[in-house]
Design an enzyme around this catalytic site. Structure first.
Site, PDB file in Angstrom:
ATOM      1  CB  ILE A  97      14.968  -2.928  -3.232  1.00 22.64           C
ATOM      2  CG1 ILE A  97      14.800  -4.363  -3.759  1.00 22.64           C
ATOM      3  CG2 ILE A  97      16.368  -2.420  -3.517  1.00 22.64           C
ATOM      4  CD1 ILE A  97      15.132  -4.531  -5.230  1.00 22.64           C
ATOM      5  CG  ASP A  98      10.563   0.397  -0.887  1.00 23.85           C
ATOM      6  OD1 ASP A  98      11.102   0.142   0.205  1.00 23.85           O
ATOM      7  OD2 ASP A  98      10.252   1.549  -1.237  1.00 23.85           O
ATOM      8  NE  ARG A  99       4.427  -7.663  -1.508  1.00 28.60           N
ATOM      9  CZ  ARG A  99       4.466  -8.750  -0.755  1.00 28.60           C
ATOM     10  NH1 ARG A  99       5.176  -8.740   0.364  1.00 28.60           N
ATOM     11  NH2 ARG A  99       3.818  -9.846  -1.088  1.00 28.60           N
TER      12      ARG A  99
END
Length: 211
Positions: A44-46
């Site tokens: 998942i995105d940062r």
């Protein structure tokens, strides 16, 4: 915590904690496994939080990668977006261009470049906080592009709270939470449906629907 270390090995990452847990449970013996260590099947995105899938062995990783590649995993997110939606539900279709040097994504209505990728998201409005003009959404990813949810809603004037990169002015972690995944277990053939509610902190506390 981050899914993976950004440079040198960092013990305070999700994958490092998963490997440590598997080792303590006796489910991973690094000296016997040789080339394989428990690994994440998806990321998942940062600045996104919530559920991810991990594999304990190479066979499980291959099977899960195939399921994800065939888009046989249902991925649902919760998001808090600034603004009110005209429709209670909808389908967003865009083409995204990734600008790797700038670590951002550009949204387009039509494909006009070799690097443009089609992005499709389905959303349902679960709640609305009139005082702060913030909507609670459940979003299903049909495709899984970098920054997909964030840029699709920001491009429509509805940025996710805390997403400074794409226009939010709210001072909080990006309000995007991977809260449910469903798929068929590659070995047993049984349905797997797991969920994880967001923490009871702002902005999720604006909505009783997240309790």
């Amino acid at each position: 915590v981050l899914c993976h270390s950004a440079g040198e090995w960092d013990y305070n990452t999700l994958i490092a904690n998963i490997q440590a847990y598997a080792y303590q449970k006796g489910e991973w013996r690094p000296r016997e496994e040789n080339a394989f260590a428990p690994a994440l099947c998806n990321r998942i995105d940062r600045n996104t939080c919530g559920l991810v899938i991990a594999a304990k062995n190479a066979a499980a990783l291959r099977e899960m990668n195939e399921i994800i590649r065939e888009r046989d995993v249902k991925k649902l997110y919760l998001a808090a977006a600034k603004g009110r939606f005209a429709e209670k539900s909808g389908r967003l279709v865009s083409y995204l261009e990734k600008l790797a040097d700038e670590n951002r994504v550009v949204v387009k209505d039509k494909k006009n470049g070799a690097g443009d990728k089609k992005a499709v998201s389905l959303y349902t409005v679960l709640g609305y906080n009139e005082k702060l003009d913030v909507s609670l959404l459940e979003i299903e990813l049909v495709t899984g592009r970098t920054h997909q949810i964030r840029v699709q809603f920001a491009s429509r004037g509805l940025p996710l709270l805390g997403d400074i990169r794409y226009g939010s002015k709210a001072e909080c972690t990006t309000a995007l939470w991977s809260h449910r995944m469903a798929f068929t277990h590659p070995v047993t053939g049984k349905p797997v449906d797991v969920s994880c509610p967001p923490p009871r902190r702002w902005p999720w506390t604006l909505f009783p629907e997240t309790e």
